[in-house]
Design an enzyme around this catalytic site. Structure first.
Site: not given
Ligand code: ARG
Length: 459
Positions: A22, A109, A154-155, A276, A282, A284, A289, A316, A321, A324
């Site tokens: 990650s 964790n 309205t509408h 455009s 144009k 726009n 949008e 956990y 993970q 994020k």
């Molecule tokens: N990169 C992990 C996450 O975002 C960190 C926690 C990892 N913990 C584990 N028990 N593998 O969740």
């Protein structure tokens, strides 16, 4: 060699590394990770779990890592999974085996749970500032366009006349509720999970409250199993963001509509429009949008997070993970949208003449005529029917409902008198003189209250 593969005979397969890393996105958490680690190790020293000297070595080392990350010289390596392992591995390179003491009385964790909370707290602060700025622009435009009359719908059908400022201030209210939602989320996010360990708590004599204080957090979590697997603060942010984007999207839709040739109620500054590639004439409203379109990804991210959490057993699980990328994307999208819409609104001009043209169809005053009859003593339902007949008559005779002679009105209802002639757009607007109504005094009051409130708001 990985920091956490002591019990294995082999390194992880290439595909597993690609699947489980990650670091390619969670590196944005580094300032929060280091902030948390410094507070944690200071506490370990205070409690005599590590020596002051060791804590100092670790803190100095963390500052060096922070500098490398800030300056972009830090070398990322996918084998090191995530930001937590990456920082610890670099710390070990810089200060040697004492780095291994940092993770005493802590697990990734509770560490990641803390990082997410610190990150979300910081982003809530930024979001609040940006909503506040947008609200200021809305009030400024409402004030600048004081007295401009327009049709209310309205509408999407002509309904009753209103002040443009009244229409604009409706958005002030929407964004105010958003502000409150984010401010409320702040209180729940600002609680420290550190000390929860992997899931069961910590066997060391840690001082959880002290760490929380160092991090300017308002308290500590009360259940370690919940704390390491709770992502409600992300959901709080994402839900508030989804609602806020919905408001942006409503505003976007009106901008798109109002800047059409057909409406012509509004003109956007060139800096907030695009041309455009084929049609030279144009101008726009792509930016509006895009705001409307980007709402989709913010809703999608919320849905993704709810789905990740659904059915997740305590405590956990690595599913977490996946929390994020959606969060980062939502934060980025919302903050950018708030900036863009603030600028677009601030530089836009409104077109009172076009609004006036739309008010020419005097059927928009039919309700006022019905109210007139009610004030003369007719029950509202009867007044509604009488005026409906007048609208119908006027349509067949291709004239306005206000252009008939008094004798004609009297054929529909005896209660009509000479003073029916007082009904016009400005009369209609002035007559809605009630809190929340569109009368100029009321809108002026809304603006005044909003300005005071924004000036007093602590952000
Ligand atoms: N990169 C992990 C996450 O975002 C960190 C926690 C990892 N913990 C584990 N028990 N593998 O969740």
């Amino acid at each position: 060699m990985s920091l956490i593969r002591g019990r294995f005979d082999k390194e992880a397969d290439e595909s597993v590394i690609a699947y489980s890393e990650s670091i390619s996105y969670d590196h944005v958490l580094y300032p929060y990770d280091i902030m948390g680690s410094k507070a944690h190790v200071s506490m370990l020293a205070k409690q005599g779990i590590v020596t002051e000297k060791e804590a100092k070595q670790i803190i100095d080392g963390l500052d060096k890592v922070l500098k490398e990350l800030d300056e972009g010289t830090f070398k990322f390596d996918k084998d090191l999974e995530d930001i937590h392992i990456s920082i610890e591995a670099r710390l070990k390179e810089l200060i040697g085996p004492v780095a291994g003491k940092l993770h005493t009385a802590r697990s990734r964790n509770d560490q990641v749970a803390l990082d997410i909370r610190l990150y979300t707290r910081a982003m809530i602060e930024e979001t609040l500032i940006k909503i506040h700025e947008l609200q200021k622009v809305i009030v400024a435009q409402a004030e600048k366009n004081k007295g401009v009359m327009m049709p209310g719908y309205t509408h999407m059908q002509l309904a009753q006349p209103v002040l443009l400022s009244h229409h604009l201030m409706a958005y002030f209210e929407m964004f105010d509720r958003d502000y409150q939602r984010f401010a409320d989320a702040y209180y729940r996010v600002n609680i420290s999970p550190l000390g929860s360990g992997a899931l069961a708590g910590s066997p060391y004599n840690v001082d959880r409250e002290w760490v929380a204080e160092q991090l300017e957090m308002d308290g500590v979590t009360q259940n370690s199993m919940d704390a390491v697997s709770d992502r409600d603060s992300i959901l709080d942010y994402m839900s508030a963001a989804a609602i806020c984007m919905m408001h942006i999207s409503r505003m976007a839709e009106e901008i798109v509509l109002w800047t059409t040739n057909e409406f012509g109620f509004m003109e956007l500054d060139d800096a907030y429009t695009t041309g455009s590639s084929i049609m030279p004439q144009k101008k726009n409203s792509d930016v509006a949008e895009l705001g409307r379109g980007k709402t989709g990804r913010v809703y999608g991210n919320l849905n993704r997070m709810l789905t990740i959490m659904k059915g997740l057993p305590l405590s956990y699980n690595r599913d977490l993970q996946e929390d994020k990328e959606g969060l980062f994307d939502t934060v980025e999208t919302l903050l950018l949208s708030l900036d863009v819409f603030k600028g677009m609104l601030e530089t836009a001009t409104y077109k009172p003449e076009a609004m006036k043209r739309s008010l020419k169809n005097d059927a928009i005053l039919a309700t006022d005529m019905a109210d007139y009859l009610v004030m003369k003593g007719l029950p509202f339902r009867d007044a509604h029917r009488v005026v409906g007949q007048i609208v119908n008559y006027a349509q067949h005779h291709k004239c306005g409902i206000l252009s008939l002679p008094l004798e004609k009105y009297k054929e529909f209802c005896e209660l009509f008198e000479e003073d029916v002639k007082k009904i016009n757009v400005s009369y209609s607007i002035r007559s809605r003189n009630i809190t929340g109504g569109t009368a100029p005094v009321q809108v002026a009051k809304q603006i005044r209250l909003a300005k005071n409130y924004l000036a007093k708001r602590e952000i």
